[in-house]
Design a protein around this motif. Structure first.
Motif, PDB file in Angstrom:
ATOM      1  N   ARG A  93     -67.615-140.406 -82.349  1.00  0.00           N
ATOM      2  CA  ARG A  93     -68.043-141.759 -82.019  1.00  0.00           C
ATOM      3  C   ARG A  93     -67.037-142.754 -82.593  1.00  0.00           C
ATOM      4  O   ARG A  93     -66.463-142.522 -83.664  1.00  0.00           O
ATOM      5  N   THR A  94     -66.848-143.851 -81.874  1.00  0.00           N
ATOM      6  CA  THR A  94     -65.848-144.811 -82.314  1.00  0.00           C
ATOM      7  C   THR A  94     -66.427-146.214 -82.427  1.00  0.00           C
ATOM      8  O   THR A  94     -67.337-146.579 -81.683  1.00  0.00           O
ATOM      9  N   TYR A  95     -65.904-146.966 -83.381  1.00  0.00           N
ATOM     10  CA  TYR A  95     -66.238-148.373 -83.558  1.00  0.00           C
ATOM     11  C   TYR A  95     -64.943-149.143 -83.712  1.00  0.00           C
ATOM     12  O   TYR A  95     -64.080-148.784 -84.527  1.00  0.00           O
ATOM     13  N   THR A  96     -64.778-150.212 -82.936  1.00  0.00           N
ATOM     14  CA  THR A  96     -63.593-151.059 -83.075  1.00  0.00           C
ATOM     15  C   THR A  96     -63.773-152.064 -84.198  1.00  0.00           C
ATOM     16  O   THR A  96     -62.801-152.665 -84.651  1.00  0.00           O
ATOM     17  N   GLY A  97     -65.024-152.268 -84.636  1.00  0.00           N
ATOM     18  CA  GLY A  97     -65.299-153.240 -85.681  1.00  0.00           C
ATOM     19  C   GLY A  97     -65.516-154.639 -85.164  1.00  0.00           C
ATOM     20  O   GLY A  97     -65.794-155.558 -85.940  1.00  0.00           O
ATOM     21  N   ALA A  98     -65.417-154.842 -83.841  1.00  0.00           N
ATOM     22  CA  ALA A  98     -65.617-156.168 -83.241  1.00  0.00           C
ATOM     23  C   ALA A  98     -66.817-156.096 -82.301  1.00  0.00           C
ATOM     24  O   ALA A  98     -66.770-155.413 -81.282  1.00  0.00           O
ATOM     25  N   PHE A  99     -67.889-156.782 -82.661  1.00  0.00           N
ATOM     26  CA  PHE A  99     -69.101-156.797 -81.850  1.00  0.00           C
ATOM     27  C   PHE A  99     -68.885-157.616 -80.581  1.00  0.00           C
ATOM     28  O   PHE A  99     -68.449-158.773 -80.651  1.00  0.00           O
ATOM     29  N   LYS A 100     -69.186-157.025 -79.410  1.00  0.00           N
ATOM     30  CA  LYS A 100     -69.054-157.716 -78.135  1.00  0.00           C
ATOM     31  C   LYS A 100     -70.456-157.972 -77.582  1.00  0.00           C
ATOM     32  O   LYS A 100     -71.150-157.036 -77.158  1.00  0.00           O
ATOM     33  N   PRO A 101     -70.892-159.230 -77.586  1.00  0.00           N
ATOM     34  CA  PRO A 101     -72.277-159.515 -77.210  1.00  0.00           C
ATOM     35  C   PRO A 101     -72.614-159.199 -75.758  1.00  0.00           C
ATOM     36  O   PRO A 101     -73.789-158.999 -75.429  1.00  0.00           O
ATOM     37  N   ASP A 102     -71.604-159.131 -74.869  1.00  0.00           N
ATOM     38  CA  ASP A 102     -71.907-158.899 -73.462  1.00  0.00           C
ATOM     39  C   ASP A 102     -72.192-157.436 -73.154  1.00  0.00           C
ATOM     40  O   ASP A 102     -72.806-157.134 -72.124  1.00  0.00           O
ATOM     41  N   THR A 103     -71.766-156.512 -74.027  1.00  0.00           N
ATOM     42  CA  THR A 103     -71.988-155.089 -73.750  1.00  0.00           C
ATOM     43  C   THR A 103     -72.658-154.351 -74.904  1.00  0.00           C
ATOM     44  O   THR A 103     -73.444-153.436 -74.662  1.00  0.00           O
ATOM     45  N   ASP A 104     -72.346-154.714 -76.150  1.00  0.00           N
ATOM     46  CA  ASP A 104     -72.833-153.931 -77.284  1.00  0.00           C
ATOM     47  C   ASP A 104     -74.318-154.180 -77.538  1.00  0.00           C
ATOM     48  O   ASP A 104     -74.889-155.188 -77.110  1.00  0.00           O
ATOM     49  N   LEU A 105     -74.919-153.260 -78.271  1.00  0.00           N
ATOM     50  CA  LEU A 105     -76.365-153.251 -78.484  1.00  0.00           C
ATOM     51  C   LEU A 105     -76.678-153.440 -79.959  1.00  0.00           C
ATOM     52  O   LEU A 105     -76.229-152.671 -80.804  1.00  0.00           O
ATOM     53  N   ILE A 106     -77.458-154.491 -80.288  1.00  0.00           N
ATOM     54  CA  ILE A 106     -77.869-154.735 -81.667  1.00  0.00           C
ATOM     55  C   ILE A 106     -78.991-153.772 -82.031  1.00  0.00           C
ATOM     56  O   ILE A 106     -79.988-153.660 -81.323  1.00  0.00           O
ATOM     57  N   ARG A 107     -78.860-153.073 -83.154  1.00  0.00           N
ATOM     58  CA  ARG A 107     -79.850-152.068 -83.542  1.00  0.00           C
ATOM     59  C   ARG A 107     -80.558-152.391 -84.852  1.00  0.00           C
ATOM     60  O   ARG A 107     -81.540-151.731 -85.190  1.00  0.00           O
ATOM     61  N   THR A 108     -80.065-153.331 -85.644  1.00  0.00           N
ATOM     62  CA  THR A 108     -80.670-153.607 -86.948  1.00  0.00           C
ATOM     63  C   THR A 108     -80.968-155.098 -87.071  1.00  0.00           C
ATOM     64  O   THR A 108     -80.362-155.941 -86.403  1.00  0.00           O
ATOM     65  N   GLY A 109     -81.901-155.423 -87.939  1.00  0.00           N
ATOM     66  CA  GLY A 109     -82.277-156.812 -88.179  1.00  0.00           C
ATOM     67  C   GLY A 109     -83.699-156.899 -88.706  1.00  0.00           C
ATOM     68  O   GLY A 109     -84.344-155.878 -89.005  1.00  0.00           O
ATOM     69  N   GLN A 110     -84.195-158.117 -88.831  1.00  0.00           N
ATOM     70  CA  GLN A 110     -85.542-158.359 -89.319  1.00  0.00           C
ATOM     71  C   GLN A 110     -86.326-159.155 -88.280  1.00  0.00           C
ATOM     72  O   GLN A 110     -85.762-160.007 -87.582  1.00  0.00           O
ATOM     73  N   ARG A 111     -87.638-158.875 -88.209  1.00  0.00           N
ATOM     74  CA  ARG A 111     -88.502-159.572 -87.255  1.00  0.00           C
ATOM     75  C   ARG A 111     -89.813-159.948 -87.927  1.00  0.00           C
ATOM     76  O   ARG A 111     -90.467-159.094 -88.553  1.00  0.00           O
TER      77      ARG A 111
END
Length: 452
Positions: A93-111
């Motif tokens: 698996r690879t990560y470029t380190g740059a989040f792209k909001p148009d394609t990438d998927l947010i998986r963590t946070g608080q609600r």
């Protein structure tokens, strides 16, 4: 991590709900009035050891016409979008380190989710009930990635339920202690709308914040390539913007007598429901359909026979999802059961459907009991094996053995289950009792816990 084909794969991308705090106020009267109120408060922290987002490819279409997105990976030094990358030892698996909001998927946070409601039931006349309800919902998000790391959602939901009840009683009405049966027909219409909504757009919610016209309780693989994408869970979606739900329920209740006391038991229930989404019909939502799937639920519980079935007919695709079981049993705990599960990879809003990708399984279960030994077994047959990946007709099997030594003070439980082509799993357990009351045999539902 259930998202990997290799059970020993790295667990850094598994998402955990830790901590999760809930508060729920049961219905209480507002002062001395007949109006009731409820309050629900929920806080969840979604976390994982790895990066807080997944780098995904754009929406693609496979050879069968099914839309999908996949995690980006590198195989033998070359970029890849193979969804089964983890089965190839040469892929990582690879990560470029740059989040792209148009394609990438947010998986963590608080609600933080807060929802108070008030409602009251009015009896217009005999057999007709009307229940208005008003709810206010406010949800706050705090994300760990991206430039826009917060979001909030506020809306007011109104609901009006209209229900009528028609009933008839059958049996010997002259004998007060005779067995009688009550048949009820309950048609109901529920109108739900959101007259006010404040929800700024955010990449987390995809291209649309609307859900299908009928609320779905689960997240499926098809959601990843759908117009609304994938969020933490179903609570992140806005549904029932302007919805009318029609339902008809049939109930059959038995009244019998035991030790000079009446006993009531619902022996059969049949419910058919469908929803019409006026919001989608007027504004042309991303799903292209105003009518929801037709859901039918059948529940029959007799002394020697039981069946529970759920049918979902999708008019846009002309297919029906089926989940049904039929069980025959006796007073000794001996039983035989046949179950059918058929599901199609329906993506809301996508008229294309590959019927060959369906899940179609038949499950055969049986159990016998005796004084010192109880046995149960189960076999799952893959009726769509020709289109499956491993092309195996038998998908899995499982068995449970209960040894009951003399004395009725302890039981030895031995379980075994295996997926075709996988490892065999064994488990050994002991149950003790010191009150002299024999433990009942395991329910047939215990076999369901061993299925994969």
């Amino acid at each position: 991590n259930m998202l990997h084909s290799n059970p020993l794969a790295d667990n850094d991308d598994a998402v955990h709900r830790l901590p999760e705090l809930r508060f729920s106020q049961i219905p209480q009267n507002i002062g001395s009035s007949d109006w009731l109120y409820t309050v629900d408060l929920d806080y969840v922290n979604f976390s994982r050891a790895g990066p807080g987002y997944d780098e995904l490819s754009g929406v693609q279409t496979d050879s069968n016409g099914t839309k999908f997105r996949s995690v980006k990976s590198i195989c033998s030094g070359n970029p890849s979008t193979d969804p089964n990358y983890d089965r190839n030892p040469a892929c990582t698996r690879t990560y470029t380190g740059a989040f792209k909001p148009d394609t990438d998927l947010i998986r963590t946070g608080q609600r933080l989710d807060f929802q108070p409601s008030i409602y009251r039931s009015f009896k217009v006349m005999n057999g007709i009930d009307i229940t208005p309800k008003v709810s206010y919902r406010e949800t706050h998000y705090a994300f760990n990635v991206g430039e826009d790391m917060t979001n909030s959602r506020r809306y007011v939901r109104t609901e009006l339920n209209n229900r009528m009840t028609f009933s008839s009683i059958y049996g010997d009405l002259r004998d007060p202690k005779s067995s009688r049966y009550k048949h009820e027909v309950i048609p109901e219409v529920t109108y739900t709308s959101i007259p006010w909504l404040d929800h700024p757009s955010h990449p987390f919610f995809g291209s649309g914040t609307e859900s299908p016209s009928s609320p779905r309780d689960n997240i499926t693989d098809g959601d990843l390539g759908s117009p609304f994408g994938l969020q933490f869970d179903y609570n992140d979606r806005i549904y029932d913007r302007n919805l009318v739900t029609f339902a008809v329920t049939n109930k059959l209740v038995e009244k019998s007598w035991a030790n000079n006391r009446p006993e009531y038991k619902q022996i059969a229930a049949l419910k058919v429901a469908q929803s019409y989404d006026a919001y989608q019909d007027k504004h042309g939502g991303p799903f292209g359909q105003a009518w929801s799937d037709v859901t039918t639920t059948l529940d029959v519980r007799l002394d020697r026979f039981q069946t529970y079935s759920i049918f979902k007919y999708f008019p846009q695709h002309n297919v029906t999802d089926i989940s049904t079981r039929v069980r025959l049993f006796n007073d000794k705990g001996q039983f035989f059961q046949v179950a059918l599960t058929k599901q199609y990879p329906v993506v809301p809003g996508d008229p294309n459907l590959n019927r060959n990708n369906r899940t179609e399984e038949y499950t055969f279960s049986s159990g016998i009991t005796s004084r010192y030994l109880n046995l149960m077994g189960q076999v799952v047959y893959n009726a769509n094996w020709a289109n499956s990946e491993n092309r195996k007709q038998i998908k899995s099997w499982a068995s449970i053995a209960q040894f009951k030594p003399p004395g009725d003070c302890w039981i030895i439980n031995f379980t075994q289950n295996q997926v075709t082509g996988g490892d065999t799993n064994f488990a050994l357990g002991f149950d003790f009792t010191f009150d002299g009351v024999p433990k009942p045999a395991l329910s047939p539902d215990a076999l369901d816990a061993l299925r994969f």
